[in-house]
Each structure stands twice: as structure tokens, then as C-alpha cells.
Design a protein around this motif. Structure first.
Motif, PDB file in Angstrom:
ATOM      1  N   ARG A 100       0.837  -1.204   0.000  1.00  0.00           N
ATOM      2  CA  ARG A 100       0.000   0.000   0.000  1.00  0.00           C
ATOM      3  C   ARG A 100       0.874   1.257   0.000  1.00  0.00           C
ATOM      4  O   ARG A 100       0.566   2.245  -0.688  1.00  0.00           O
ATOM      5  CB  ARG A 100      -0.914  -0.009   1.219  1.00  0.00           C
TER       6      ARG A 100
ATOM      7  N   GLU B 187       1.188   4.515  -2.665  1.00  0.00           N
ATOM      8  CA  GLU B 187       1.222   5.929  -2.280  1.00  0.00           C
ATOM      9  C   GLU B 187       2.430   6.628  -2.904  1.00  0.00           C
ATOM     10  O   GLU B 187       2.336   7.782  -3.347  1.00  0.00           O
ATOM     11  CB  GLU B 187       1.264   6.061  -0.756  1.00  0.00           C
TER      12      GLU B 187
ATOM     13  N   GLU C 145       1.745   7.373  -6.515  1.00  0.00           N
ATOM     14  CA  GLU C 145       0.847   8.514  -6.652  1.00  0.00           C
ATOM     15  C   GLU C 145       1.595   9.838  -6.523  1.00  0.00           C
ATOM     16  O   GLU C 145       1.166  10.859  -7.069  1.00  0.00           O
ATOM     17  CB  GLU C 145      -0.250   8.435  -5.592  1.00  0.00           C
ATOM     18  N   ARG C 146       2.740   9.807  -5.833  1.00  0.00           N
ATOM     19  CA  ARG C 146       3.558  11.009  -5.666  1.00  0.00           C
ATOM     20  C   ARG C 146       4.627  11.121  -6.741  1.00  0.00           C
ATOM     21  O   ARG C 146       5.525  11.960  -6.644  1.00  0.00           O
ATOM     22  CB  ARG C 146       4.204  11.019  -4.279  1.00  0.00           C
TER      23      ARG C 146
END
Length: 239
Positions: A156, A160, A163-164
Motif C-alpha cells: 500500500r 502511495e 501517486e507522488r
């Protein structure tokens, strides 16, 4: 916690994490003077003790003549990774550990990551060696300068990161894509698996790519901490 070794104790003194120092009788005078000066500045007592007492407390003879009672090492907030990269004006470089349970490998990876300019090391809560005296000793003081982050779910966390805008590459000996043909110049996270099982399937599936380190000998794989050092160096060299 009890920590031992010259670099770990010295850095812990500089951080203000030490309550008392035990120094073996007969250590070289230059080191004793340096240590006493740091301890005096920190308001910490230094007690001389027989080397055999340090052997018993440390559980090893590899304590380099110094042992300290110090506050526990603590995990950092993930934001500290981004803050460090921003302060340096660099694209983030992270090292993610999937199942590194040997404390010496863990400490060695932390040391390589700090020395070579990474911005943080991330481990999963259930599949990692704890932050122990052995980790601190092997890291040789690097724990004082590098954010060490623990997450509940590594896959997970990898999502993240993506996504950055961070590219996530896993190390796998059987990967067709060699390290030298991989673009590591931007925001990158390097994932190192356990020596026995490598990367878990869920972790492999979350990677943007799997990369291999070319080997020429008869032995097919590298120690996890050695592989991590090579990967981090190559990413740092591209920047």
C-alpha cells in the motif's frame, strides 16, 4: 537500550540520547579524550570498567571498548523523508525493505543508504528486524542522520509513492532488465527482498519494474545488504 561500538555511541552522545557510558580500561587515549569531551558537553557520566564487564553486557567482544545506556531508537514520520530530500534540493531516493529480518543486514543497508545519499529506509511492521543494538552497531552511527520509517503495509505504501510520482523498482536476480539500462535519475524507490525468498508476490506486482545486477561468477546471488549498496550507488551516480 544498550548500544555499543565507537560510532554508535559517539553519535548517540551528539544526539543527547545517552544516560551513561561505560568505557573499557585500556582503550586508546585519543578516543577516551574525545569521548569524555562529548560526554561532558552532554552532561553524561563516564564510568571505567573491566573489558570483561562490557563483554557480558554487550553479549559480544565486538564492542570496541565502549558501551552506553541510551534511549531507544525510534521510527521516523514518513514526512521526514520528503523534508530531507527537499532540504537537499534532490529527487527522493528511498530504500524499501521486504522481509529483511537479519539485524546485521538491516544495519548494513541503513549505513549504505546514509553514506550514499538516500533520503530514507522503509520497512514493514511485521517483516523487519527491530531497531536493536545490533542494528545500531552495524549501521555505525547512520541511524542518527537517516529517517527510518515503519509502515503497516508495504504494498500500500508503494502505491502511495507512485501517486507522488516515485518510480518503484524491485531487485530480482532473474529479472531481464539489467540495472545499467534502468533510468534511476528521478524520484526512485528501490525494493530489497529477503535473502531466502526474495520479494513477495504482492510486492513484486506493485513494482514498476524488476531489475537485476549483472553477475559473472558461479554464485548466482548477492547478500541483501551488498545488493542494496550496489543499487543505491548506481541511483546516486545517475544524479
Amino acid at each position: 537500550m544498550l548500544i555499543y561500538g565507537r560510532n554508535p555511541v559517539t553519535e548517540a552522545l551528539r544526539e543527547g540520547r545517552v544516560d551513561e557510558v561505560l568505557l573499557a580500561r585500556g582503550v586508546d587515549q585519543a578516543f577516551e579524550r574525545q569521548l569524555r569531551a562529548l560526554a561532558e558537553e552532554a552532561g553524561v557520566r563516564v564510568r571505567l570498567a573491566p573489558r570483561i564487564e562490557l563483554d557480558g553486557l554487550a553479549g559480544t567482544t565486538a564492542h570496541q571498548g565502549v558501551l552506553a545506556e541510551a534511549q531507544e531508537l525510534s521510527w521516523a514520520d514518513p514526512q521526514e523523508i520528503w523534508d530531507l530530500a527537499e532540504r537537499r534540493g534532490e529527487a527522493p531516493l528511498l530504500v524499501l525493505l521486504d522481509g529483511i529480518t537479519d539485524p546485521r543486514n538491516f544495519g548494513a543497508i541503513i549505513r549504505s543508504a546514509e553514506v550514499l545519499g538516500a533520503h530514507g529506509v522503509v520497512a514493514e511492521e511485521r517483516r523487519s528486524a527491530p531497531l536493536s543494538a545490533v542494528v545500531a552497531k552495524t549501521a555505525a552511527g547512520a541511524t542518527a542522520y537517516l529517517p527510518l520509517v515503519q509502515v503497516k503495509n508495504l504494498p500500500r505504501f508503494m502505491d502511495e509513492l507512485k501517486e507522488r510520482g516515485v518510480w518503484v523498482y524491485g531487485a530480482a536476480g532473474e529479472a531481464a532488465q539489467p540495472l545499467e539500462r534502468t533510468d534511476l535519475s528521478g524520484p526512485v524507490a528501490l525494493v530489497i527482498g529477503s535473502e531466502g525468498d526474495g520479494l513477495r508476490r504482492l510486492v513484486r506486482d506493485r513494482c514498476d519494474g524488476l531489475v537485476s545486477i549483472p553477475v559473472r561468477g558461479q554464485v548466482s546471488s548477492l547478500n541483501a545488504s551488498v545488493a542494496a549498496g550496489i543499487l543505491i550507488y548506481e541511483a546516486a551516480r545517475r544524479r
